[in-house]
Design a protein around this motif. Structure first.
Motif, PDB file in Angstrom:
ATOM      1  N   GLU A  55     -34.029 -32.945  -9.361  1.00  0.00           N
ATOM      2  CA  GLU A  55     -34.128 -32.843 -10.811  1.00  0.00           C
ATOM      3  C   GLU A  55     -32.938 -33.497 -11.489  1.00  0.00           C
ATOM      4  O   GLU A  55     -33.030 -33.971 -12.613  1.00  0.00           O
ATOM      5  N   GLU A 107     -42.025 -31.212  -9.908  1.00  0.00           N
ATOM      6  CA  GLU A 107     -42.513 -32.524  -9.470  1.00  0.00           C
ATOM      7  C   GLU A 107     -43.871 -32.407  -8.787  1.00  0.00           C
ATOM      8  O   GLU A 107     -44.770 -33.239  -9.003  1.00  0.00           O
ATOM      9  N   ALA A 164     -39.932 -35.627 -14.217  1.00  0.00           N
ATOM     10  CA  ALA A 164     -40.807 -35.365 -13.072  1.00  0.00           C
ATOM     11  C   ALA A 164     -41.995 -36.325 -13.066  1.00  0.00           C
ATOM     12  O   ALA A 164     -42.386 -36.844 -12.010  1.00  0.00           O
ATOM     13  N   LYS A 192     -41.585 -39.886 -11.660  1.00  0.00           N
ATOM     14  CA  LYS A 192     -41.549 -40.029 -10.202  1.00  0.00           C
ATOM     15  C   LYS A 192     -42.956 -40.156  -9.611  1.00  0.00           C
ATOM     16  O   LYS A 192     -43.107 -40.307  -8.397  1.00  0.00           O
ATOM     17  N   GLN A 242     -47.473 -34.068 -10.084  1.00  0.00           N
ATOM     18  CA  GLN A 242     -48.307 -34.850  -9.168  1.00  0.00           C
ATOM     19  C   GLN A 242     -49.709 -34.257  -9.065  1.00  0.00           C
ATOM     20  O   GLN A 242     -50.711 -34.994  -9.051  1.00  0.00           O
TER      21      GLN A 242
END
Length: 441
Positions: free
Chosen positions: A22, A365, A59, A62, A369
């Motif tokens: 983070e 994260e 987040a 990524k 996703q």
């Protein structure tokens, strides 16, 4: 053959500690991202750029498919700061807005992250769905029971993907803890506990002041009642005032109560009672209680919620957590990990204990996703925290506040979505102001 992007735009199934990742420098995100085909890119807009909003977007950056297209905030200073910050992460050509409704008019936008104060969540989610966008919405989903119920209806009618940012549901150690609870190894569970001991200082009273330059304060207020500007009611501190939020109960409570509801497989309680008040800092600026003890009766078991803002030393030696208390042992889980404390008969243990199982991943994260994965697949059942889960725990948290504010033990009729109390029922639906209307769903 349809591309993923075409599918996303047209399908009817229409985004504590988090780990060291983070805090990676923004420049490091550039090297982490892998190129994807333009047809696979998902155009995302962010509403609300401070604190939680920016943490969320870090987040999302990524996730390789995410293309941050637009940012929106009522504060020019935040727009300038975050545009500079995002430039370090390789984000360019950002569209900037101060009115989220204009951002939603952009037909190229696939999904929206809503990270504004609580009193805005309902309108911004329903407006985003009406504009055909998928939504990743901050917790608590709403600032009232009525709004939470409306958000469920709007999401179900839209067929879009809505993920609530209760990211603990994506973390391995929480999943493992819940699996253990559901295994029955703890024995019958008739009592659970949830708590947050924050350990903070009083919020000094400050006088009203001019609106900061570059801030659209009327837009910040939105459906909340008009008041003179006060720094204590702005940015982070808004959460301590009933107009905009529900205090620590709705800030941390939704995260922890959610794990209890998940583990016990329940939705709404039969009754709720509460005691508490401004006992630690009686003269500070906050409206919400600094101490509260809430009892929820679910029929087969009882849950308690307790928050205490004067000390960080909580139950079981932990500042926050959830305890599932069975006849054979107690499972305690926090953001750091979970463990099982066995019961004893004399010198004999009723079950084998489990040493601390530490956190091993970054829930935020993984949650981002998961949202993107479901957008691509259209499989709503795979969402880690769908609107029903997020709205249900928000209802539970607001029930605790309603019991506190009315001073009554309140009984809930789930079929009618009403209490047995006129005073409590008056707090179910908010009154919208400044020309904003409660969504018709």
């Amino acid at each position: 053959m349809k591309t993923r992007r075409t599918f996303i735009k047209n399908t009817a199934t229409a985004l504590g500690g988090l780990g060291l990742m983070e805090f990676l420098p923004l420049e490091a995100i550039v090297s982490m991202r892998k190129a994807v085909a333009p047809s696979d890119k998902i155009n995302v807009g962010l509403i609300g750029l401070r604190n939680q909003g920016f943490g969320n977007v870090r987040a999302f950056l990524k996730v390789n498919e995410v293309n941050l297209m637009a940012i929106c905030d009522i504060d020019d200073a935040q727009l300038a700061k975050r545009k500079e910050d995002l430039g370090k992460a390789g984000v360019s050509n950002l569209l900037e807005y101060k009115d989220y409704r204009k951002m939603l008019d952009n037909k190229d936008l696939d999904a929206v992250i809503v990270a504004t104060p609580d009193h805005w969540h309902c309108l911004q989610l329903t407006d985003s769905l009406s504009a055909g966008k998928h939504v990743y919405v901050e917790k608590p989903v709403a600032n009232s029971i009525g709004e939470a119920k409306a958000m469920i209806r709007a999401t179900e009618a839209s067929g879009k993907v809505v993920q609530v940012n209760q990211w603990q549901r994506s973390q391995k150690h929480f999943k493992d803890a819940i699996a253990f609870v559901k295994s029955g190894q703890l024995g019958p569970i008739i009592n659970t506990k949830t708590w947050m001991y924050r350990g903070t200082q009083p919020l000094p009273v400050v006088p009203n002041s001019p609106v900061p330059e570059g801030v659209d304060y009327k837009m910040w207020l939105g459906p909340a009642q008009m008041r003179d500007f006060n720094a204590n009611r702005f940015h982070y501190e808004f959460r301590w005032f009933w107009d905009y939020a529900g205090g620590l109960m709705c800030d941390w409570g939704v995260h922890l109560l959610d794990i209890m509801l998940w583990g016990m497989g329940v939705n709404e309680p039969l009754s709720v009672s509460a005691v508490g008040g401004k006992r630690l800092f009686p003269t500070d600026a906050r409206e919400t209680p600094d101490y509260i003890h809430v009892t929820y009766d679910f029929g087969t078991f009882t849950n308690t919620w307790e928050h205490y803002m004067g000390t960080g030393a909580g139950q079981y030696g932990k500042g926050h957590g959830i305890a599932f208390i069975g006849t054979k042992g107690t499972l305690v889980v926090t953001r750091n990990g979970w463990e099982v404390i066995p019961e004893k008969d004399g010198e004999k243990f009723r079950m084998e204990g489990v040493a601390l199982q530490n956190r091993v991943d970054n829930g935020l994260e993984l949650h981002a996703q998961n949202f993107v994965d479901v957008m691509k697949s259209g499989k709503l059942a795979d969402l880690a925290c769908p609107i029903h889960a997020g709205a249900t725990v928000a209802v539970n948290a607001h029930m605790g506040n309603v019991a506190y504010r009315t001073g009554e033990k309140i009984y809930w009729d789930a079929a009618k979505a009403k209490f047995n109390s006129k005073k409590a029922n008056a707090l179910i639906l908010p009154t919208y102001h400044n020309g904003f209307d409660f969504p018709k769903v």
